[in-house]
Design an enzyme around this catalytic site. Sequence first.
Site, PDB file in Angstrom:
ATOM      1  N   GLY A  12      -3.660   3.794   1.386  1.00 44.01           N
ATOM      2  CA  GLY A  12      -3.895   3.307   0.034  1.00 44.01           C
ATOM      3  C   GLY A  12      -4.843   2.134   0.048  1.00 44.01           C
ATOM      4  N   CYS A  13      -4.860   1.394  -1.018  1.00 41.92           N
ATOM      5  CA  CYS A  13      -5.745   0.241  -1.153  1.00 41.92           C
ATOM      6  C   CYS A  13      -5.614  -0.672   0.064  1.00 41.92           C
ATOM      7  CB  CYS A  13      -5.405  -0.518  -2.437  1.00 41.92           C
ATOM      8  SG  CYS A  13      -6.380  -1.996  -2.679  1.00 41.92           S
TER       9      CYS A  13
END
Length: 164
Positions: A12-13
């Site tokens: 993810g981020c």
Amino acid sequence: MNTYKKAYIAGGCFWGMEDLFRGRPGIKDTEVGYIGGENEHPTYSDHPGHAEGIEITYDPETTSFKQILDYFFRIHNPTTVDRQGNDVGSSYRSAIFFQNDEEKAEAEDVISIVNASHKWDGKVATTLEPYSTFWVAEPEHQDYLVKKPNGYTCHFERFDQPFI
């Protein structure tokens, strides 16, 4: 002379992953960047196929690749494909970028342990991808949550106890 090693993961981020790993025992440095994609010299606005990943420099005398992966599986949802929180797309996939057969085998072992634990609803969807060039992200993305403590993240410790 140090004998530090590097690990490459995406979940993810990259801001939230980096922020949580930075303070772990044995972690000597973290950098966010792009890995596993199509173009050279990717940027935040142009990184087709690349995951937002982190490069973790660690001391194998203090922590292990398996312990890094154990924590990785506790701070993001590895059962979603191309998604973490509000972030959707292959940039946000869960991936382990193995550098050799030993890392690949250790990753497969940890994935089996995580699946057998049944702590997550569903099976691990994390991809195992051979290491490719890690492109360091722009300076404004490094240590982002240190610079902006109230900035966006979807990462947090979901389980207190390790899988391994």
